[in-house]
Design a protein around this motif. Sequence first.
Motif, PDB file in Angstrom:
ATOM      1  N   ARG A   1       0.862  -1.188   0.000  1.00 31.89           N
ATOM      2  CA  ARG A   1       0.000   0.000   0.000  1.00 31.89           C
ATOM      3  C   ARG A   1       0.889   1.224   0.000  1.00 31.89           C
ATOM      4  NH1 ARG A   1      -5.204  -1.327   1.019  1.00 31.89           N
ATOM      5  NH2 ARG A   1      -5.839   0.777   1.603  1.00 31.89           N
ATOM      6  N   PHE A   2       0.612   2.092  -0.958  1.00 28.38           N
ATOM      7  CA  PHE A   2       1.417   3.305  -1.084  1.00 28.38           C
ATOM      8  C   PHE A   2       0.477   4.488  -0.989  1.00 28.38           C
ATOM      9  CE2 PHE A   2       3.404   6.578  -3.778  1.00 28.38           C
ATOM     10  CZ  PHE A   2       4.589   6.735  -3.091  1.00 28.38           C
ATOM     11  N   GLU A   3       0.745   5.377  -0.074  1.00 27.16           N
ATOM     12  CA  GLU A   3      -0.149   6.509   0.211  1.00 27.16           C
ATOM     13  C   GLU A   3      -1.584   6.013   0.360  1.00 27.16           C
ATOM     14  OE1 GLU A   3       0.697   9.240  -2.951  1.00 27.16           O
ATOM     15  OE2 GLU A   3       2.457  10.063  -1.930  1.00 27.16           O
ATOM     16  N   GLY A   4      -1.716   4.895   1.074  1.00 25.74           N
ATOM     17  CA  GLY A   4      -3.050   4.378   1.372  1.00 25.74           C
ATOM     18  C   GLY A   4      -3.720   3.630   0.238  1.00 25.74           C
ATOM     19  N   GLU A   5      -2.986   3.437  -0.847  1.00 28.94           N
ATOM     20  CA  GLU A   5      -3.606   2.840  -2.023  1.00 28.94           C
ATOM     21  C   GLU A   5      -2.876   1.553  -2.382  1.00 28.94           C
ATOM     22  OE1 GLU A   5      -4.048   4.080  -6.691  1.00 28.94           O
ATOM     23  OE2 GLU A   5      -3.420   5.609  -5.256  1.00 28.94           O
ATOM     24  N   GLU A   6      -3.649   0.513  -2.637  1.00 31.03           N
ATOM     25  CA  GLU A   6      -3.041  -0.764  -3.019  1.00 31.03           C
ATOM     26  C   GLU A   6      -2.435  -0.624  -4.421  1.00 31.03           C
ATOM     27  OE1 GLU A   6      -2.809  -3.665  -1.193  1.00 31.03           O
ATOM     28  OE2 GLU A   6      -1.580  -4.311  -2.872  1.00 31.03           O
ATOM     29  N   ILE A   7      -1.150  -0.968  -4.580  1.00 29.46           N
ATOM     30  CA  ILE A   7      -0.542  -0.769  -5.895  1.00 29.46           C
ATOM     31  C   ILE A   7      -0.198  -2.067  -6.612  1.00 29.46           C
ATOM     32  CG2 ILE A   7       0.378   1.517  -5.396  1.00 29.46           C
ATOM     33  CD1 ILE A   7       3.116   0.145  -5.052  1.00 29.46           C
ATOM     34  N   THR A   8      -0.454  -3.206  -5.963  1.00 30.90           N
ATOM     35  CA  THR A   8      -0.229  -4.447  -6.706  1.00 30.90           C
ATOM     36  C   THR A   8      -1.462  -4.746  -7.545  1.00 30.90           C
ATOM     37  OG1 THR A   8      -1.069  -5.730  -4.869  1.00 30.90           O
ATOM     38  CG2 THR A   8       1.302  -5.448  -4.981  1.00 30.90           C
ATOM     39  N   GLY A   9      -1.240  -5.402  -8.659  1.00 33.01           N
ATOM     40  CA  GLY A   9      -2.347  -5.824  -9.517  1.00 33.01           C
ATOM     41  C   GLY A   9      -3.100  -4.686 -10.179  1.00 33.01           C
ATOM     42  N   LEU A  10      -2.444  -3.543 -10.365  1.00 37.11           N
ATOM     43  CA  LEU A  10      -3.099  -2.446 -11.085  1.00 37.11           C
ATOM     44  C   LEU A  10      -3.010  -2.688 -12.585  1.00 37.11           C
ATOM     45  CD1 LEU A  10      -1.795   0.731  -9.228  1.00 37.11           C
ATOM     46  CD2 LEU A  10      -4.037  -0.308  -9.046  1.00 37.11           C
ATOM     47  N   ASN A  11      -3.921  -2.095 -13.320  1.00 36.43           N
ATOM     48  CA  ASN A  11      -3.792  -2.203 -14.779  1.00 36.43           C
ATOM     49  C   ASN A  11      -2.724  -1.223 -15.264  1.00 36.43           C
ATOM     50  OD1 ASN A  11      -4.892   0.393 -15.102  1.00 36.43           O
ATOM     51  ND2 ASN A  11      -6.966  -0.413 -15.280  1.00 36.43           N
ATOM     52  N   ALA A  12      -2.365  -1.337 -16.532  1.00 32.38           N
ATOM     53  CA  ALA A  12      -1.200  -0.616 -17.049  1.00 32.38           C
ATOM     54  C   ALA A  12      -1.318   0.905 -16.870  1.00 32.38           C
ATOM     55  CB  ALA A  12      -1.001  -0.952 -18.522  1.00 32.38           C
ATOM     56  N   THR A  13      -2.486   1.453 -17.138  1.00 34.45           N
ATOM     57  CA  THR A  13      -2.661   2.906 -17.047  1.00 34.45           C
ATOM     58  C   THR A  13      -2.500   3.392 -15.609  1.00 34.45           C
ATOM     59  OG1 THR A  13      -4.553   2.306 -18.406  1.00 34.45           O
ATOM     60  CG2 THR A  13      -4.065   4.648 -18.191  1.00 34.45           C
ATOM     61  N   LYS A  14      -3.159   2.680 -14.689  1.00 28.38           N
ATOM     62  CA  LYS A  14      -3.073   3.069 -13.275  1.00 28.38           C
ATOM     63  C   LYS A  14      -1.644   2.928 -12.777  1.00 28.38           C
ATOM     64  CE  LYS A  14      -7.502   3.124 -11.244  1.00 28.38           C
ATOM     65  NZ  LYS A  14      -8.441   2.091 -10.824  1.00 28.38           N
ATOM     66  N   GLN A  15      -0.989   1.848 -13.223  1.00 27.39           N
ATOM     67  CA  GLN A  15       0.369   1.601 -12.775  1.00 27.39           C
ATOM     68  C   GLN A  15       1.284   2.742 -13.210  1.00 27.39           C
ATOM     69  OE1 GLN A  15       3.044  -1.653 -14.281  1.00 27.39           O
ATOM     70  NE2 GLN A  15       2.043  -2.760 -12.661  1.00 27.39           N
ATOM     71  N   ARG A  16       1.062   3.212 -14.424  1.00 29.43           N
ATOM     72  CA  ARG A  16       1.859   4.311 -14.942  1.00 29.43           C
ATOM     73  C   ARG A  16       1.719   5.551 -14.087  1.00 29.43           C
ATOM     74  NH1 ARG A  16       2.969   6.598 -20.581  1.00 29.43           N
ATOM     75  NH2 ARG A  16       1.585   8.243 -19.942  1.00 29.43           N
ATOM     76  N   SER A  17       0.477   5.852 -13.710  1.00 30.52           N
ATOM     77  CA  SER A  17       0.288   7.088 -12.953  1.00 30.52           C
ATOM     78  C   SER A  17       0.816   6.943 -11.527  1.00 30.52           C
ATOM     79  CB  SER A  17      -1.181   7.514 -12.984  1.00 30.52           C
ATOM     80  OG  SER A  17      -1.944   6.617 -12.225  1.00 30.52           O
ATOM     81  N   VAL A  18       0.713   5.728 -10.974  1.00 25.99           N
ATOM     82  CA  VAL A  18       1.203   5.569  -9.603  1.00 25.99           C
ATOM     83  C   VAL A  18       2.739   5.586  -9.594  1.00 25.99           C
ATOM     84  CG1 VAL A  18       1.430   3.059  -9.364  1.00 25.99           C
ATOM     85  CG2 VAL A  18       0.578   4.404  -7.460  1.00 25.99           C
ATOM     86  N   ARG A  19       3.336   5.210 -10.708  1.00 23.11           N
ATOM     87  CA  ARG A  19       4.800   5.180 -10.773  1.00 23.11           C
ATOM     88  C   ARG A  19       5.429   6.553 -10.689  1.00 23.11           C
ATOM     89  NH1 ARG A  19       6.189   0.323 -14.858  1.00 23.11           N
ATOM     90  NH2 ARG A  19       6.674  -1.160 -13.212  1.00 23.11           N
ATOM     91  N   ARG A  20       4.658   7.556 -11.006  1.00 26.77           N
ATOM     92  CA  ARG A  20       5.193   8.909 -10.888  1.00 26.77           C
ATOM     93  C   ARG A  20       5.615   9.227  -9.476  1.00 26.77           C
ATOM     94  NH1 ARG A  20       1.132  13.137 -13.486  1.00 26.77           N
ATOM     95  NH2 ARG A  20       2.244  14.482 -12.057  1.00 26.77           N
ATOM     96  N   ARG A  21       5.013   8.547  -8.509  1.00 22.61           N
ATOM     97  CA  ARG A  21       5.217   8.959  -7.132  1.00 22.61           C
ATOM     98  C   ARG A  21       6.329   8.203  -6.421  1.00 22.61           C
ATOM     99  NH1 ARG A  21      -0.322   8.492  -4.656  1.00 22.61           N
ATOM    100  NH2 ARG A  21      -0.859   7.103  -6.352  1.00 22.61           N
ATOM    101  N   PHE A  22       6.922   7.233  -7.074  1.00 20.06           N
ATOM    102  CA  PHE A  22       8.134   6.650  -6.498  1.00 20.06           C
ATOM    103  C   PHE A  22       9.119   6.352  -7.609  1.00 20.06           C
ATOM    104  CE2 PHE A  22       6.610   2.597  -7.875  1.00 20.06           C
ATOM    105  CZ  PHE A  22       5.267   2.544  -7.514  1.00 20.06           C
ATOM    106  N   GLN A  23      10.352   6.586  -7.337  1.00 21.68           N
ATOM    107  CA  GLN A  23      11.388   6.383  -8.337  1.00 21.68           C
ATOM    108  C   GLN A  23      12.526   5.596  -7.721  1.00 21.68           C
ATOM    109  OE1 GLN A  23      11.559   7.331 -11.758  1.00 21.68           O
ATOM    110  NE2 GLN A  23       9.387   7.388 -11.295  1.00 21.68           N
TER     111      GLN A  23
END
Lengths: 284, 314
Positions: B78-100
Motif C-alpha cells: 500500500r502506497f499513500e493508502g492505495e493498493e498498488i499491486t495488480g493495477l492495470n497498465a494505465t493506473k500503474q503508470r500514474s502511480v509510478r510517478r510517485r516513487f522512483q
Amino acid sequence: MKRFLHHLVASRAGLFGAICVVLFVAVSIGAPILAPKDPLKINLADRLASPTLSLSTVGNYPLGTDQIGRDILSRIISGSRVTLIVAATAVLLGGAMGISLGLVAGYFGGWIERIIMRLADLQLSIPLLLFALIVIAVLGPSLVNLVIVLALTGWTRFARITRGEVLSLREREFVLSAKGAGAGHLRILFRHILPNVLTAAIVVATLELARVVILESALSFLGLGVQPPNASWGRMLADGREYVATAWWLSTFPGVAIVLIVLGVNLLGDWMRDFFDPKLSGVR
Amino acid sequence: MNTQSAPLLSARNLVKTFPVRRGGYAWRPKVEFRAVDDVSFDIEAGRTLGLVGESGSGKSTIGRAITLLVPPSSGSIRFEGEEITGLNATKQRSVRRRFQMVFQDPYASLNPRMRVGEFVAEPLVIHGLMPQRNERNEFVAELFTKVGLDPRFVDRFPHQFSGGQQQRICIARAISLKPSLIIADEPISALDVSIQAQVVNLLQDLQTELDLTYLFISHDLNMVRHICHGVAVLYRGRIVEIAPTTELFQNPLHPYTQVLLSAISVPDPIVERARQHILMDPTMDYGEPDSRLVEVSSGHWLAAARCETDGVTT
C-alpha cells in the motif's frame, strides 16, 4: 552537418570509403549521360578488343570490349545502377526485417521469441541457392524478386545479432529505470534499446552489402538475377570467366568495381559506427 | 511511538518466488525459490528505512517488487493508502510517478546513447508534463543545479562524467517527477569511498528540501547507521529484526544481526585488533523457518519461532 564533414575528413579511411560510395552513387545516377557508348550495342567487328587509351579513333574502348563487342566501361557504368540498387534495397529490407524481428524476439521473449528464432534457423537450414531457385522459379526472375530473395537470405544475421544485443540491454538498469519512470514498450524499444543496437547492426550491414553484391553475381550467373542483355557487375564478372586466360579485362574491371564498392562501404560503415558511438567520437 | 498516521508505504506479507531448475538442467523439475519470503514493513513519510543483509538475501528484489519492476508473487503493497499491486497498465503508470528508483551502478543506469539532459527530462516527457521544450530545459537545468552539477553539461553523454556525477544525474532524473518515495538500491556501493559521503549528503539534503522518503538498500552498515531512521535486517528473504537505528545498533537481539554488526570494521587498528568478532558460521541457519515478528520493545521487532510466540500470546 559541419561536424560530420569535419570528422569525416579527419578520418582517412572513412573519407576514402565515403568518396568511393559517393562516386559510385553519382555514377549510377548519371549512368545514361556518363556512359560513352551504348552498353547494349553489339559490335562483332570489335569483339574482345583490349583496353586502349588512344583518344583518336571512334572505336576507342578504354576498358576494352567483351566477347560480343560491347564497351566494358559503358557496361560497368550502366551496371552500377542495377548492382547498387539491388544491393542497397536488399540490405535495407533485410536489415529492417531482421532488426525489428530481433528486437521483438529479444525484448518480449517467450513464445514470440521461440517462433522468430526457429524461423531464422529454418531459413538458415535451407541451402541458399536452392532457396533462390525455388523463389525465382515460383515468382519468375525479375529485379524485385531478386531483391526479395537477397533480403530473405540476409535477415537472419540481423535478427540474431539484434536479439543477442537486446537480451543484454534489456536487463540494464537504464531500461529498468525507463520502465520505472512509466515508459511504454515502444519508447523503451525505440529510444533506449534500438540506438544501442545500431552499432552492431551497421557492422552487419556493411558485411551483408558485400555478401549481397557477390550473391547477386552468383544468381545472375545462374540466370536467376539480372536478365541479359542488361548489365550488372556480377553478371559481367561471371560472363568473363571463360575468357579470363585470353582477355583478362572482361572480368577484371567489373571485379575491381565490386572490390571498390565493398571496400568503400566497409570503411564508411566502420567510420559511421565510430562516429555514432558517443564514447569514441570524443567531446562534442 | 505510535503517533503515526498511515505510513507512506506499507508492505504486507510480500512474497516473490522465482522458478528455478536445480543446477540449471532442463530435465529437472522446476522448484520455487523464495527470494522474498513473507516480508512486512512500514515506512513513514519523511523517514529513511535501511534494508540490510548479505548478498542474495533479497534486498534488491524487495526494492524492485515495491517499484513494480518485478511483480510480487503475493502480498500487498500500500502506497499513500492505495493498493498498488495488480493495477492495470494505465493506473500503474500514474502511480509510478510517485516513487522512483536509484540503482547501484550509475553507468549502467544511463543510456549511453542519450544526452544526459534529455535523459533527465525523459520522465517528464513520458508523463506529458511540461510540453514546452524551453520550460523543460529550464527545469532540467534547475535539477542539475539542485544535485550539484553544472547545468551546462546537459548536452554531454554519460561516459563524459565520473561515477559520482553519473549517480547525481540518476538522482536528478529520479526527482524530476517530484516523487514522495525514492528506493535507493545500493546507490553508493559502486562509488569511490571519497565520493560516497558526497552522494549520501546530497540524498540527505534532498530529503529535507523535497520532503522525500527513502528506502535505502545497502550492505554498508556504517552508512546505514549514518542516514537511516530505522533498519530492517534481511536474512534469506525474511526480515529477522527491524528496529529504530540506535536501538538496533545498541541492542541487537537476533543472532544474525549480531553477526552482521560484528562485521563492521572500526577505522582504528588498535580497537579493531582488540575487538572480539562474532564470526558467521555459514553452515548454520540463523533464520527460523517458521517464525513471525514479535515486538520486543517499542518499535523493535524480532523474528521468533512460532512455538515461542504462541507461548507469549496465549
